[in-house]
Write a protein that holds these residues in place. Structure first.
Motif, PDB file in Angstrom:
ATOM      1  N   GLU A 160      60.059  72.981   0.188  1.00  0.00           N
ATOM      2  CA  GLU A 160      59.666  73.243  -1.194  1.00  0.00           C
ATOM      3  C   GLU A 160      58.154  73.343  -1.311  1.00  0.00           C
ATOM      4  O   GLU A 160      57.425  72.959  -0.380  1.00  0.00           O
ATOM      5  N   ARG A 172      59.825  81.378  -6.944  1.00  0.00           N
ATOM      6  CA  ARG A 172      61.077  81.322  -7.699  1.00  0.00           C
ATOM      7  C   ARG A 172      61.948  82.539  -7.405  1.00  0.00           C
ATOM      8  O   ARG A 172      63.146  82.439  -7.183  1.00  0.00           O
ATOM      9  N   LYS A 206      62.126  76.434  -3.832  1.00  0.00           N
ATOM     10  CA  LYS A 206      61.931  75.407  -4.860  1.00  0.00           C
ATOM     11  C   LYS A 206      60.428  75.204  -5.090  1.00  0.00           C
ATOM     12  O   LYS A 206      59.677  74.998  -4.131  1.00  0.00           O
TER      13      LYS A 206
END
Ligand code: RUB
Length: 256
Positions: A120, A140, A145
């Motif tokens: 992420e 996105r 993430k």
């Protein structure tokens, strides 16, 4: 659109940071230069964003007769090599902190995601022009993430305070690579220092054509980016870039 209009449009978009990031600036300026390959247009293009050795290097090459195709091919070839190297650095479940918007960084993250890496991203807004939103949107869109922080939360985000998980790595782009360090968006030095305090490795991800032996002027931008129509008498500073010394950097990843 006629040639002059196209040239002016590109120049305006670079000046207004609609075209941003060292690589995009160099690529688009090359397109503009090819419309009017002269010393005058080269000077005009170089003045748009002073902190950009890649822009200068690319226009020098074009002036010396290197073909557009060859120069353009370099951008994609270099990115492919960088992607492979970054892929090896990212571990599953990593949290990667980045800042502003760097195409070299974003492309390599998307490549890693497409190769199945699970990680992420933390991103800071990068005021006053919010290039961090561009990075967040691209993350996105590629199903990575992503968590956004205000710039002033750099310490909170990097220390893993207030319920945040501590990042494993910092990835920063660069406008300039020099022998003593790199230049990147304002905030980068602070990020690198706080990362070091927290023992988080800082990786610079950048095409080697950003290298320069010259002194790099640090651009100061328009004051109305900070506060449009501010009351008279308030002094405003808007430094756009800063230098990060080698001692804060674990590795500089180029195509070489
Ligand atoms: C963008 C910025 C980027 C570098 C590298 O600043 O600092 O990290 O330019 O970008 P700005 P890239 O938005 O003011 O141009 O990897 O795209 O070359």
């Amino acid at each position: 659109m006629d040639k002059k209009k196209r040239f002016n449009q590109i120049a305006r978009d670079i000046k207004d940071v609609k075209i941003q990031g060292a690589r995009n600036i160099a690529k688009k300026a090359l397109e503009a230069y090819s419309l009017f390959p002269s010393k005058k247009s080269k000077r005009e293009l170089l003045n748009l964003r002073p902190t950009e050795p890649m822009l200068e290097n690319v226009l020098d090459m074009a002036e010396e007769g290197k073909s557009l195709e060859e120069i353009r091919k370099h951008f994609s070839d270099a990115q492919e090599k960088i992607n492979e190297k970054v892929l090896k650095i990212i571990k599953n479940n990593d949290i990667i902190f980045t800042h502003c918007h760097s195409t070299n960084v974003v492309n390599s993250l998307i490549y890693a995601k497409n190769k199945g890496k699970k990680f992420e991203v933390y991103i800071t807004e990068s005021r006053p022009l919010f290039q961090g939103r561009k990075t967040a949107s691209q993350m996105r869109k590629n199903k990575i993430k992503v968590t956004m922080f205000v710039d002033s939360a750099i310490d909170v985000a990097l220390s893993g305070e207030q319920g945040n998980k501590k990042p494993d790595k910092v990835f920063l782009g660069a406008d300039a690579l020099t022998k003593k360090g790199i230049v990147n968006k304002i905030g980068s030095e602070l990020i690198a220092k706080i990362a070091k305090q927290n023992k988080i490795p800082v990786y610079i991800i950048a095409d080697s054509w950003k290298f320069t032996n010259k002194k790099v002027p640090l651009e100061n931008r328009k004051l109305n980016e900070i506060w449009d129509k501010a009351p008279k008498g308030i002094k405003i500073k808007n430094p756009a870039f800063e230098f990060v010394e080698n001692k804060f950097i674990k590795k500089i990843i180029t195509e070489k």
